[in-house]
Motif scaffolding. Structure first.
Motif, PDB file in Angstrom:
ATOM      1  N   CYS A 232       0.847  -1.207   0.000  1.00 39.66           N
ATOM      2  CA  CYS A 232       0.000   0.000   0.000  1.00 39.66           C
ATOM      3  C   CYS A 232       0.879   1.254   0.000  1.00 39.66           C
ATOM      4  O   CYS A 232       1.904   1.295   0.666  1.00 39.66           O
ATOM      5  N   GLY A 233       0.456   2.275  -0.739  1.00 38.23           N
ATOM      6  CA  GLY A 233       1.222   3.530  -0.826  1.00 38.23           C
ATOM      7  C   GLY A 233       0.947   4.430   0.371  1.00 38.23           C
ATOM      8  O   GLY A 233       0.484   5.555   0.234  1.00 38.23           O
TER       9      GLY A 233
ATOM     10  N   CYS B  76       3.237   5.350   2.857  1.00 43.23           N
ATOM     11  CA  CYS B  76       4.472   5.817   3.511  1.00 43.23           C
ATOM     12  C   CYS B  76       4.185   7.043   4.367  1.00 43.23           C
ATOM     13  O   CYS B  76       4.770   7.214   5.438  1.00 43.23           O
ATOM     14  N   TRP B  77       3.272   7.907   3.884  1.00 39.43           N
ATOM     15  CA  TRP B  77       2.958   9.157   4.594  1.00 39.43           C
ATOM     16  C   TRP B  77       2.409   8.867   5.991  1.00 39.43           C
ATOM     17  O   TRP B  77       2.716   9.569   6.955  1.00 39.43           O
TER      18      TRP B  77
ATOM     19  N   HIS C  28      -5.075  10.016   0.290  1.00 37.26           N
ATOM     20  CA  HIS C  28      -5.801   9.150  -0.665  1.00 37.26           C
ATOM     21  C   HIS C  28      -5.506   7.684  -0.409  1.00 37.26           C
ATOM     22  O   HIS C  28      -5.226   6.923  -1.342  1.00 37.26           O
TER      23      HIS C  28
ATOM     24  N   CYS D  88      -4.215   4.144  -0.008  1.00 34.87           N
ATOM     25  CA  CYS D  88      -3.050   3.428  -0.570  1.00 34.87           C
ATOM     26  C   CYS D  88      -2.569   4.057  -1.870  1.00 34.87           C
ATOM     27  O   CYS D  88      -1.538   3.653  -2.416  1.00 34.87           O
TER      28      CYS D  88
ATOM     29  N   GLY E 188      -1.715   7.118  -1.968  1.00 29.67           N
ATOM     30  CA  GLY E 188      -0.797   8.190  -1.620  1.00 29.67           C
ATOM     31  C   GLY E 188      -1.424   9.198  -0.692  1.00 29.67           C
ATOM     32  O   GLY E 188      -2.638   9.271  -0.576  1.00 29.67           O
ATOM     33  N   GLY E 189      -0.570   9.948  -0.034  1.00 31.16           N
ATOM     34  CA  GLY E 189      -1.087  10.916   0.931  1.00 31.16           C
ATOM     35  C   GLY E 189      -0.109  12.042   1.171  1.00 31.16           C
ATOM     36  O   GLY E 189       0.824  12.234   0.380  1.00 31.16           O
ATOM     37  N   TYR E 190      -0.369  12.796   2.210  1.00 30.72           N
ATOM     38  CA  TYR E 190       0.437  13.981   2.507  1.00 30.72           C
ATOM     39  C   TYR E 190       0.939  13.967   3.943  1.00 30.72           C
ATOM     40  O   TYR E 190       0.239  13.488   4.837  1.00 30.72           O
TER      41      TYR E 190
ATOM     42  N   LEU F  56      11.179  13.806   3.181  1.00 25.84           N
ATOM     43  CA  LEU F  56      10.806  13.192   1.899  1.00 25.84           C
ATOM     44  C   LEU F  56      12.030  12.746   1.127  1.00 25.84           C
ATOM     45  O   LEU F  56      13.133  13.227   1.337  1.00 25.84           O
TER      46      LEU F  56
ATOM     47  N   ASN G 176      10.233  14.332  -5.076  1.00 30.75           N
ATOM     48  CA  ASN G 176       9.922  13.574  -3.866  1.00 30.75           C
ATOM     49  C   ASN G 176       8.618  12.814  -4.023  1.00 30.75           C
ATOM     50  O   ASN G 176       7.587  13.395  -4.338  1.00 30.75           O
ATOM     51  N   ASP G 177       8.670  11.492  -3.797  1.00 30.97           N
ATOM     52  CA  ASP G 177       7.445  10.689  -3.906  1.00 30.97           C
ATOM     53  C   ASP G 177       7.317   9.740  -2.725  1.00 30.97           C
ATOM     54  O   ASP G 177       6.476   8.852  -2.718  1.00 30.97           O
ATOM     55  N   HIS G 178       8.169   9.926  -1.697  1.00 31.96           N
ATOM     56  CA  HIS G 178       8.196   8.943  -0.605  1.00 31.96           C
ATOM     57  C   HIS G 178       8.524   9.652   0.691  1.00 31.96           C
ATOM     58  O   HIS G 178       9.396  10.526   0.725  1.00 31.96           O
ATOM     59  N   ALA G 179       7.808   9.304   1.745  1.00 35.44           N
ATOM     60  CA  ALA G 179       8.063   9.891   3.066  1.00 35.44           C
ATOM     61  C   ALA G 179       8.732   8.856   3.967  1.00 35.44           C
ATOM     62  O   ALA G 179       8.309   7.692   3.979  1.00 35.44           O
TER      63      ALA G 179
HETATM   64  C1  LIG Z   1       3.536   5.829  -5.218  1.00 35.69           C
HETATM   65  C2  LIG Z   1       3.102   6.593  -3.983  1.00 35.69           C
HETATM   66  C3  LIG Z   1       1.598   6.448  -3.745  1.00 35.69           C
HETATM   67  C4  LIG Z   1       3.872   6.018  -2.782  1.00 35.69           C
HETATM   68  C5  LIG Z   1       3.595   6.809  -1.532  1.00 35.69           C
HETATM   69  C6  LIG Z   1       4.481   6.344  -0.383  1.00 35.69           C
HETATM   70  O1  LIG Z   1       4.164   5.025  -0.051  1.00 35.69           O
HETATM   71  N1  LIG Z   1       3.881   8.223  -1.743  1.00 35.69           N
HETATM   72  C7  LIG Z   1       3.067   9.144  -1.236  1.00 35.69           C
HETATM   73  O2  LIG Z   1       2.026   8.914  -0.657  1.00 35.69           O
HETATM   74  C8  LIG Z   1       3.542  10.569  -1.418  1.00 35.69           C
HETATM   75  C9  LIG Z   1       4.095  11.033  -0.098  1.00 35.69           C
HETATM   76  C10 LIG Z   1       4.389  12.526  -0.148  1.00 35.69           C
HETATM   77  C11 LIG Z   1       4.575  13.031   1.254  1.00 35.69           C
HETATM   78  C12 LIG Z   1       5.577  12.786  -1.026  1.00 35.69           C
HETATM   79  N2  LIG Z   1       2.393  11.373  -1.773  1.00 35.69           N
HETATM   80  C13 LIG Z   1       2.267  11.814  -2.998  1.00 35.69           C
HETATM   81  O3  LIG Z   1       3.078  11.670  -3.884  1.00 35.69           O
HETATM   82  C14 LIG Z   1       0.967  12.527  -3.236  1.00 35.69           C
HETATM   83  C15 LIG Z   1       0.097  11.549  -3.983  1.00 35.69           C
HETATM   84  C16 LIG Z   1      -1.352  12.054  -4.068  1.00 35.69           C
HETATM   85  C17 LIG Z   1      -2.136  11.037  -4.868  1.00 35.69           C
HETATM   86  C18 LIG Z   1      -1.931  12.204  -2.673  1.00 35.69           C
HETATM   87  N3  LIG Z   1       1.190  13.727  -4.017  1.00 35.69           N
HETATM   88  C19 LIG Z   1       1.982  14.719  -3.487  1.00 35.69           C
HETATM   89  O4  LIG Z   1       2.479  14.726  -2.376  1.00 35.69           O
HETATM   90  O5  LIG Z   1       2.161  15.755  -4.389  1.00 35.69           O
HETATM   91  C20 LIG Z   1       3.079  16.769  -3.981  1.00 35.69           C
HETATM   92  C21 LIG Z   1       2.287  17.810  -3.289  1.00 35.69           C
HETATM   93  C22 LIG Z   1       2.500  18.050  -1.935  1.00 35.69           C
HETATM   94  C23 LIG Z   1       1.754  19.015  -1.302  1.00 35.69           C
HETATM   95  C24 LIG Z   1       0.806  19.748  -2.000  1.00 35.69           C
HETATM   96  C25 LIG Z   1       0.598  19.480  -3.343  1.00 35.69           C
HETATM   97  C26 LIG Z   1       1.321  18.516  -4.002  1.00 35.69           C
END
Ligand SMILES: CC(C)C[C@@H](CO)NC(=O)[C@H](CC(C)C)NC(=O)[C@H](CC(C)C)NC(=O)OCc1ccccc1
Length: 213
Positions: A22-23, A25-26, A61, A63, A65-67, A134, A158-161
């Motif tokens: 599950c995505g 990490c956040w 969101h 799995c 992704g989140g913030y 991140l 950055n895509d991972h916390a």
């Molecule tokens: C492939 C991913 C779903 C993997 C997971 C980790 O397991 N990554 C994440 O959940 C990362 C963590 C983030 C703190 C960089 N989140 C993301 O990449 C999220 C994804 C969306 C769908 C909620 N997008 C995201 O963080 O976009 C950057 C952003 C930050 C703040 C305001 C606006 C835009």
């Protein structure tokens, strides 16, 4: 701030967990910062519930992704987070069951952001408590990391916390949530880049920590 620190030596870090597939990490990153400050403030190390954030943080969101902000704001706004025992991890998003759980929640009063692209501010922050940071994680070098001081190659998207739980003169020490078989028993040492840069792989770009008491 100390020359080096490792919050594991102070009993403020729970064993490495595994978010997959599950995505989320956040949620793991935020929970690790709350576990840390709770130990620092109360002396008790309690494993807390990523599943509660996964199910109940409406800004994130699940799995997909989140913030960092969404999840830590949830903890601050909703009377804290339940223990892992009360609300264990299910590797997928479910409906929010926080209200059904009986046990006490670990509370925080708020959170702060570390000034971006400022190594010394981040080092000072980690000197006080574990901090959510991140990383760019889709590169093979990160995925296949086995140990040593990581210096890329990597992008800056950055895509991972993960959670910074220590540092030394040359490196940050980050706890990942990909299980203990990834990296150095689940951890990664990331090369410290000096000055106002974005840090190796953007690790200085977006860092948050909880406030408690
Ligand atoms: C492939 C991913 C779903 C993997 C997971 C980790 O397991 N990554 C994440 O959940 C990362 C963590 C983030 C703190 C960089 N989140 C993301 O990449 C999220 C994804 C969306 C769908 C909620 N997008 C995201 O963080 O976009 C950057 C952003 C930050 C703040 C305001 C606006 C835009």
């Amino acid at each position: 701030y100390p020359e080096s620190i490792d919050w594991r030596d102070k009993g403020a870090v729970t064993p490495v967990k595994n978010q997959n597939p599950c995505g989320s990490c956040w949620a793991f990153s935020t929970v690790a910062t709350v576990e840390g400050i709770n130990k620092i403030r109360t002396g008790k190390l309690i494993s807390l519930s990523e599943q509660e954030l996964l199910d109940c943080d409406r800004r994130s969101h699940g799995c997909k992704g989140g913030y960092q902000t969404g999840s830590i704001q949830y903890v601050a706004d909703n009377g804290g987070v339940h223990t892992e025992k009360e609300y264990p991890y299910e590797k997928k998003q479910g409906k929010c069951r926080a209200k059904e759980k009986k046990g006490t929640k670990v509370q925080i009063t708020g959170y702060k952001r570390v000034p971006a692209n400022d190594e010394i501010s981040l080092i000072q922050g980690i000197g006080n408590q574990p901090v959510s940071v991140l990383h760019e994680s889709k590169g093979r070098a990160f995925q296949l990391y086995k140990g040593g001081i990581f210096n890329g190659p990597c992008g800056y998207k950055n895509d991972h916390a993960v959670t910074a739980i220590g540092y030394g003169k040359a490196q940050l020490l980050d706890k990942n949530s990909w299980g203990p078989n990834w990296g150095e028993k689940g951890y990664i040492k990331i090369k410290r880049a000096s000055g106002k840069s974005e840090g190796t792989c953007g690790v200085y770009k977006s860092s948050y920590f909880p406030i408690k008491g």
